[in-house]
Design a protein around this motif. Structure first.
Motif, PDB file in Angstrom:
ATOM      1  N   ALA A 126      34.787 -16.550  55.057  1.00  0.00           N
ATOM      2  CA  ALA A 126      35.353 -16.198  56.195  1.00  0.00           C
ATOM      3  C   ALA A 126      34.917 -14.613  56.716  1.00  0.00           C
ATOM      4  O   ALA A 126      34.323 -14.579  57.685  1.00  0.00           O
ATOM      5  N   SER A 127      35.016 -13.699  55.648  1.00  0.00           N
ATOM      6  CA  SER A 127      34.584 -12.448  55.724  1.00  0.00           C
ATOM      7  C   SER A 127      33.318 -12.327  55.971  1.00  0.00           C
ATOM      8  O   SER A 127      32.642 -11.470  56.916  1.00  0.00           O
ATOM      9  N   LEU A 129      31.102 -14.371  57.311  1.00  0.00           N
ATOM     10  CA  LEU A 129      30.788 -14.966  58.835  1.00  0.00           C
ATOM     11  C   LEU A 129      31.217 -13.892  59.971  1.00  0.00           C
ATOM     12  O   LEU A 129      30.865 -13.855  60.996  1.00  0.00           O
ATOM     13  N   GLU A 130      32.269 -13.194  59.468  1.00  0.00           N
ATOM     14  CA  GLU A 130      32.746 -12.409  60.459  1.00  0.00           C
ATOM     15  C   GLU A 130      32.200 -10.795  60.450  1.00  0.00           C
ATOM     16  O   GLU A 130      32.227 -10.260  61.549  1.00  0.00           O
ATOM     17  N   SER A 131      31.885 -10.548  59.202  1.00  0.00           N
ATOM     18  CA  SER A 131      31.492  -9.043  59.131  1.00  0.00           C
ATOM     19  C   SER A 131      29.869  -8.815  58.419  1.00  0.00           C
ATOM     20  O   SER A 131      29.577  -7.628  58.444  1.00  0.00           O
ATOM     21  N   LYS A 136      36.496  -8.134  53.344  1.00  0.00           N
ATOM     22  CA  LYS A 136      36.864  -7.291  54.531  1.00  0.00           C
ATOM     23  C   LYS A 136      37.020  -5.662  54.182  1.00  0.00           C
ATOM     24  O   LYS A 136      37.969  -5.215  53.567  1.00  0.00           O
ATOM     25  N   ALA A 158      26.883  -9.646  61.500  1.00  0.00           N
ATOM     26  CA  ALA A 158      27.324 -10.882  61.329  1.00  0.00           C
ATOM     27  C   ALA A 158      26.746 -11.813  62.174  1.00  0.00           C
ATOM     28  O   ALA A 158      26.571 -13.168  61.862  1.00  0.00           O
ATOM     29  N   GLU A 159      26.327 -11.541  63.422  1.00  0.00           N
ATOM     30  CA  GLU A 159      25.785 -12.532  64.277  1.00  0.00           C
ATOM     31  C   GLU A 159      24.231 -13.003  63.657  1.00  0.00           C
ATOM     32  O   GLU A 159      24.281 -14.184  63.634  1.00  0.00           O
ATOM     33  N   ARG A 162      25.112 -15.466  61.021  1.00  0.00           N
ATOM     34  CA  ARG A 162      25.625 -16.774  61.422  1.00  0.00           C
ATOM     35  C   ARG A 162      24.174 -17.532  61.830  1.00  0.00           C
ATOM     36  O   ARG A 162      24.206 -18.739  61.467  1.00  0.00           O
ATOM     37  N   GLN A 175      33.631 -23.738  58.372  1.00  0.00           N
ATOM     38  CA  GLN A 175      33.815 -23.120  59.584  1.00  0.00           C
ATOM     39  C   GLN A 175      34.653 -24.224  60.606  1.00  0.00           C
ATOM     40  O   GLN A 175      35.191 -23.855  61.509  1.00  0.00           O
TER      41      GLN A 175
END
Lengths: 185, 297
Positions: A126-127, A129-131, A136, A158-159, A162, A175
């Motif tokens: 999760a971290s 994909l977000e950062s 984090k 992160a973009e 992904r 996800q």
């Protein structure tokens, strides 16, 4: 003898119906477990394993033997699979060059595909994909860098992370909303 | 001698091990190694390898592709990052089909892995590129009053096939680098054993027992400090030492130093400059000894 199969250890008597003779051939085609059939059960991996010293259940030799026999469920649903510290001592010392730690990693990957994903990995994914970072990084740490004389942290795009991970089965699984994920055990 | 590197911080160091980064940057600058920041970064991939090898391959290859665009080799402070980037570089260079598969993912971000750069860990750069002699020459305050022990950790050495640095069964590089500061590096039982950090979160009990073993062995030879070169090993010992003392009714009081902190002291830098205040286990006893020892000379 009971009809229910214990998935957590190799201690229950093995039933012929549990065996999946194709399992080992699947493993031969996977990156990391190509050499699993070369294992002749010498036990070097287990005797040199630092985790096995303190765990009552983690035995790399046993896991490999169970896989060779075709005990797919017992291997993939075993809790102890996740204890390996990936120190690679077994890999370096295996006289048959089985790359034991990589075989264990293949087992874990397969377990994860079946929905057995320990919480710590869900959090890291999760971290990521977000950062872009696996942890984090707290805002306070980022701000503190300047006063510590450190340059700003490189941007974790992160973009782009992904984008490049699109189509990866594991990423698609984590996800999904919790309710739609396959349940662990 | 290559003296310019892209520095790859990884995730654990900016997350909670800044003393390592601060001290490493200072000693590298003093030794004439130029560090260039990564233009963009993501996790090396290692933490997710247990659950998805494919994710790890893509993440590592993406970092390598970014570094290739800069035309610079990578220097990492984390052996986990170094090991992963080395391994993936080798695997993808040898397996064309896999390389194509991974590159089809990287294409989505306009990147391509070619396999044109190398990755080295700090220890390897100090040993092979800077050289022991140059490090010895940089020492202005020899730490001859200190007797310490080293902990290499796993990923700087194993698996040998992919890492190709030092002897995993009897590593010498860190010892030589420690002795270059003037300090004595003591031998002890099971020097190459794992710290246990990767098992934290899955079984703290197993992980802490491994760390306890190590601290016991280091204590047996009366080492005044344990020297690490990995953020995870450092967290394992420094952050958990008090916890282990309480849990197992032991007493250690052994400070855990990042190697560049030790080297920095020998180069004449102050404990403040080297972020000694970030350490959990108090190092004031050995710092006092260093100051007084140096004064005596």
């Amino acid at each position: 003898m009971t009809e229910t199969v214990s998935n957590n250890s190799g201690k229950e008597p093995i039933k012929a119906s549990e065996l999946d003779p194709k399992f080992k051939y699947e493993l031969l085609k996977m990156h990391g477990s190509e050499k699993i059939l070369k294992c002749f059960q010498c036990g070097t991996c287990t005797s040199d394993c630092p985790v096995a010293r303190y765990s009552d259940s983690y035995r790399p030799r046993t896991l490999i033997h169970m896989a060779q026999l075709g005990l797919r469920d017992r291997v993939l649903k075993s809790d102890t699979l996740w204890l390996c510290a990936a120190c690679f001592t077994c890999t370096d010392r295996c006289p048959q060059d089985v790359e034991v730690a990589s075989v264990i990693r293949v087992f874990r990957n397969l377990a994860a595909e079946n929905g057995c994903i320990p919480q710590v990995f869900k959090e890291q994914a999760a971290s990521l994909l977000e950062s872009g970072y696996a942890y984090k990084i707290p805002e306070l740490r980022i701000k503190k860098r300047e006063s510590q004389g450190l340059p700003p942290l490189p941007k974790g795009n992160a973009e782009n992370v992904r984008k490049t991970l699109k189509g990866v089965k594991f990423i698609e699984t984590v996800q999904k909303p919790a309710g739609e994920q396959p349940n662990a055990q | 001698m290559p003296s310019k590197y892209l520095i790859f911080l990884g995730c654990a160091i900016p997350y909670r091990v800044s003393a390592y980064e601060i001290s490493a940057r200072k000693v590298l600058t003093k030794l004439g190694v130029e560090l260039v920041e990564m233009p963009e970064f993501n996790c090396c991939g290692l933490p997710l390898d247990p659950v998805s090898h494919e994710t790890m391959l893509i993440l590592a290859a993406k970092n390598l592709a970014l570094a290739e665009q800069q035309g610079l080799n990578i220097l990492t402070l984390c052996p986990g990052c170094a090991g992963t980037l080395k391994k993936v570089n080798k695997i993808l260079k040898e397996d064309k089909a896999l390389k194509e598969q991974i590159n089809s993912h990287l294409k989505e971000a306009g990147l391509e892995f070619k396999g044109t750069i190398e990755t080295k860990h700090l220890l390897q750069v100090l040993k092979e590129d800077v050289g022991i002699e140059k490090i010895k020459a940089s020492v202005v305050k020899p730490l001859t009053m200190l007797k310490v022990a080293e902990h290499n950790g796993c990923h700087i050495l194993r698996p040998k096939e992919y890492i190709g640095f030092d002897d995993p069964e009897d590593p010498q590089s860190l010892k030589m680098l420690i002795e270059a500061t003037g300090a004595t590096c003591l031998d002890y039982i099971d020097e190459t054993e794992c710290c246990g950090a990767p098992s934290v979160g899955v079984s703290d009990k197993v992980a802490l027992q491994l760390a306890r073993d190590k601290l016991n062995h280091v204590k047996m030879v009366d080492a005044q400090a344990l020297i690490t070169i990995c953020p995870f090993c450092h967290i394992m010992y420094d952050t958990n030492e008090l916890r282990i003392e309480k849990m197992f009714n032991e007493t250690y009081g052994i400070p855990i130093l990042h190697y560049p902190q030790l080297l920095g002291l020998a180069m004449g830098m102050t404990p403040e400059e080297l972020a000694f205040n970030e350490l959990r286990v108090n190092a004031s006893k050995i710092l006092k000894q260093v100051t007084e020892g140096v004064l005596k000379q």
